[in-house]
Design a protein around this motif. Structure first.
Motif, mmCIF file in Angstrom:
data_model
loop_
_atom_site.group_PDB
_atom_site.id
_atom_site.type_symbol
_atom_site.label_atom_id
_atom_site.label_comp_id
_atom_site.label_asym_id
_atom_site.label_seq_id
_atom_site.Cartn_x
_atom_site.Cartn_y
_atom_site.Cartn_z
ATOM 1 N N VAL A 265 -18.916 34.495 3.439
ATOM 2 C CA VAL A 265 -19.725 35.605 2.927
ATOM 3 C C VAL A 265 -20.538 35.181 1.707
ATOM 4 N N ASP A 266 -19.917 34.452 0.788
ATOM 5 C CA ASP A 266 -20.558 34.066 -0.465
ATOM 6 C C ASP A 266 -21.583 32.960 -0.206
ATOM 7 N N SER A 267 -22.844 33.249 -0.470
ATOM 8 C CA SER A 267 -23.910 32.275 -0.227
ATOM 9 C C SER A 267 -23.813 31.070 -1.157
ATOM 10 N N GLU A 268 -23.164 31.230 -2.336
ATOM 11 C CA GLU A 268 -23.044 30.116 -3.269
ATOM 12 C C GLU A 268 -22.117 29.024 -2.748
ATOM 13 N N LEU A 269 -21.284 29.365 -1.774
ATOM 14 C CA LEU A 269 -20.343 28.393 -1.227
ATOM 15 C C LEU A 269 -20.921 27.634 -0.033
ATOM 16 N N LEU A 270 -22.105 28.009 0.388
ATOM 17 C CA LEU A 270 -22.702 27.371 1.568
ATOM 18 C C LEU A 270 -23.388 26.059 1.210
ATOM 19 N N GLU A 271 -23.417 25.156 2.155
ATOM 20 C CA GLU A 271 -24.173 23.929 1.999
ATOM 21 C C GLU A 271 -25.667 24.240 2.085
ATOM 22 N N PRO A 272 -26.527 23.359 1.550
ATOM 23 C CA PRO A 272 -27.982 23.598 1.656
ATOM 24 C C PRO A 272 -28.402 23.757 3.106
ATOM 25 N N PHE A 273 -29.187 24.784 3.353
ATOM 26 C CA PHE A 273 -29.578 25.089 4.732
ATOM 27 C C PHE A 273 -31.069 24.894 4.997
ATOM 28 N N GLU A 274 -31.865 24.716 3.945
ATOM 29 C CA GLU A 274 -33.303 24.532 4.143
ATOM 30 C C GLU A 274 -33.561 23.188 4.813
ATOM 31 N N LEU A 316 -11.486 27.186 3.821
ATOM 32 C CA LEU A 316 -12.807 26.588 3.624
ATOM 33 C C LEU A 316 -13.435 27.107 2.345
ATOM 34 N N ALA A 317 -13.308 28.421 2.075
ATOM 35 C CA ALA A 317 -13.868 28.999 0.853
ATOM 36 C C ALA A 317 -13.193 28.416 -0.387
ATOM 37 N N PHE A 318 -11.892 28.184 -0.311
ATOM 38 C CA PHE A 318 -11.160 27.582 -1.435
ATOM 39 C C PHE A 318 -11.670 26.171 -1.708
ATOM 40 N N GLN A 319 -11.870 25.399 -0.659
ATOM 41 C CA GLN A 319 -12.386 24.038 -0.830
ATOM 42 C C GLN A 319 -13.775 24.049 -1.450
ATOM 43 N N ARG A 320 -14.631 24.919 -0.938
ATOM 44 C CA ARG A 320 -15.995 24.980 -1.450
ATOM 45 C C ARG A 320 -16.023 25.475 -2.896
ATOM 46 N N ALA A 321 -15.139 26.410 -3.227
ATOM 47 C CA ALA A 321 -15.082 26.916 -4.610
ATOM 48 C C ALA A 321 -14.679 25.808 -5.564
ATOM 49 N N LEU A 322 -13.736 24.965 -5.155
ATOM 50 C CA LEU A 322 -13.334 23.835 -5.999
ATOM 51 C C LEU A 322 -14.507 22.889 -6.214
ATOM 52 N N ILE A 323 -15.267 22.632 -5.148
ATOM 53 C CA ILE A 323 -16.424 21.726 -5.264
ATOM 54 C C ILE A 323 -17.472 22.313 -6.200
ATOM 55 N N VAL A 324 -17.744 23.629 -6.055
ATOM 56 C CA VAL A 324 -18.732 24.283 -6.911
ATOM 57 C C VAL A 324 -18.296 24.239 -8.365
ATOM 58 N N GLU A 325 -17.024 24.499 -8.607
ATOM 59 C CA GLU A 325 -16.516 24.482 -9.980
ATOM 60 C C GLU A 325 -16.571 23.072 -10.560
#
Length: 336
Positions: A265-274, A316-325
């Motif tokens: 749901v959170d767009s900040e956790l997504l990989e670049p899509f452009e 997956l969201a937990f992993q992405r949140a760690l990467i973002v942080e």
């Protein structure tokens, strides 16, 4: 193509039967009666040959096949013809049978050939309309070239569209088998769908998991992009069916998959899509609302499916949140 081969085989068989009938006419007249026969015309031709046409079965058959062929095709060279009333009656029968058979086979083959070229005719008609439009609108030469290249490349996408219509007419069971056969390669590249496919082979609700994957495959939406076109939408799964795509400094080829985190749901956790199409590109896409609607439908029969998808998304969201942080902390200036 197989139909054309079938009619050619039928045509050969009819010609073979007519040749045998023409040879049989020689047995209906006794040579001792002195009645002229069509084979007498070869006496002069075979004067210096040891093997006469009258005495050699394969020469006789070839000449009969030759006569039957040009009689059926209405060529009529005239070098062989009836010499008595029996042979004349035989030729009348051959003309009636072979004429009707030739008309039927020729008509069927013409229809098949016309059908084989139908797609090409439709494409040429579309290209003519495109050229007329560009001429009427005074389109610039460079844009004309890009439009022609796009439509020429788009023939494959149109064929895939017709194939999807064929699949839609199959029974649900056959649809599942065909879709899985076509899409298994890219399904195994999407971590969530690969896990669901694994669960379908190991869980007691395997049939329901498999049905979900099949429905996901049937809901894929095709899209095409011209060269140098920039595209990309969040919460969308992309599968490259044809062409080259640049994304995040990498080049994706045919068969590549990205946006596998589309269910978050959170767009900040997504990989670049452009992305940018380096060549004419054909894609197959699946957006999050469609996926969630399918999940809701199948959850009624298999609550375990929703639970496993939720667990996967949380991990997956937990992993992405760690990467973002981690990236956020690395970007902060160091304290003195």
């Amino acid at each position: 193509k197989l139909a054309i081969v079938k009619f050619l085989v039928i045509l050969f068989l009819i010609t073979h039967w007519m040749a045998n009938l023409w040879a049989f006419s020689l047995l209906l007249v006794d040579e001792q009666e002195g009645v002229p026969q069509w084979i007498d015309a070869f006496d002069e031709r075979d004067a210096n040959l040891e093997q006469k046409t009258k005495d050699t079965w394969w020469k006789k058959y070839i000449n009969c096949l030759y006569f039957a062929s040009y009689t059926m095709t209405t060529v009529g060279y005239g070098d062989i013809g009836p010499e008595n009333i029996v042979e004349t009656c035989t030729v009348l029968v051959m003309l009636l049978v072979s004429g009707f058979a030739w008309a039927v086979v020729l008509g069927q083959v013409s229809d098949i050939v016309a059908t084989l070229g139908h797609e090409e005719q439709v494409f040429r008609s579309k290209m003519d309309e495109l050229n007329h439009m560009m001429e009427d609108r005074q389109v610039a030469a460079q844009l004309r070239r890009r439009l022609r290249i796009f439509f020429l490349s788009n023939k494959t996408a149109q064929r895939r569209g017709r194939q999807r219509q064929l699949i839609a007419e199959l029974s649900p069971g056959l649809q599942g088998e065909v879709v899985m056969e076509f899409n298994r390669k890219w399904i195994e590249k999407v971590s969530l769908l690969a896990k669901i496919l694994f669960w379908s082979e190991s869980s007691e609700h395997g049939d329901m998991f498999r049905a979900f994957v099949v429905d996901v495959s049937l809901k894929l939406h095709p899209s095409v992009h011209a060269q140098s076109e920039v595209f990309g939408t969040p919460h969308v799964l992309y599968i490259c069916m044809l062409g080259l795509v640049s994304r995040k400094g990498r080049v994706h080829r045919t068969g590549a998959v990205w946006g596998a985190d589309f269910m978050l749901v959170d767009s900040e956790l997504l990989e670049p899509f452009e992305s940018c199409a380096l060549t004419y590109t054909e894609l197959t896409t699946l957006d999050r609302p469609t996926f969630m609607e399918l999940l809701k439908t199948h959850t009624e029969n298999c609550p375990e499916l929703r639970q496993k998808v939720r667990q996967f998304c949380c991990w997956l969201a937990f992993q992405r949140a760690l990467i973002v942080e981690a990236k956020s902390r690395l970007a902060r200036p160091a304290r003195s």
